[in-house]
Design an enzyme around this catalytic site. Sequence first.
Site: not given
Length: 236
Positions: A197, A161, A8, A92, A90, A155, A10
């Site tokens: 991560s 991150g 991904n 985000e 996702h 996730e 992003k």
Amino acid sequence: MRKLIVANYKMNGDSALYTSIVKKLNKIKMLDTSVVLCPPFVYLDLFRLKNKKISLGVQDISNQINHKSTGQISPHMLNEFSVKYSIVGHSERRALGENDDLINQKVKLCIESDIVPIICVGENEKDENVDLIQNQVSSAISKVKRSSKIILAYEPVWAIGTGEIPSVEYINKQVSLVRKLLKKKRFNDFLILYGGSVDEDNYANLLGADIDGFLLGGVSLRLDEFLKIVKGVDNA
Ligand code: 13P
């Protein structure tokens, strides 16, 4: 064992980076591992993939085919670019207000359009109530035919991150809930990925969890490290 690695990207990168990534990845050899690359929409045309083990995905999809949808990308357009997968839900995007109902609509539209949904689920805080993940999965697959091919990506938001990684036991506890739920609903064509991560130092240990591969973020942009992970997974 067959494994899947999804990259991904992003909202990162530029034409030069993606041109070099595609050139390199078109040449790599894998036996049992498949890779899905999910670039930003505007770079899709740079992804002329010539490696049978690598497919194209996107990071989001529209929930409708109505042409009056300013700024959205329809499944038909993605089919034209040979997109085979789409990340859906996702964290985000959930943070921008995408809710379970919208995610379910996107999952259904993916399946109708021959695009495999990669449905992201995960708790915000470590040790948060596990019902959350089960609810996220149940609502994402509500009224989806059980013969459909789907991918679930576990996730944990707190691991994305941050460099903080759950233990293998922790992942297994969450993944077993997802697995049980999918089996109870009699889905039998599904994979479960872990994301958050993952890097060259921790992927081998994480492979000890009951997962079918990884959804990678930041490390996908570091081509040498990404390739080490792909080769390492393939040789595992
Ligand atoms: P990182 O690997 O950068 O933590 O991102 C994970 C992720 O969000 C992939 O979808």
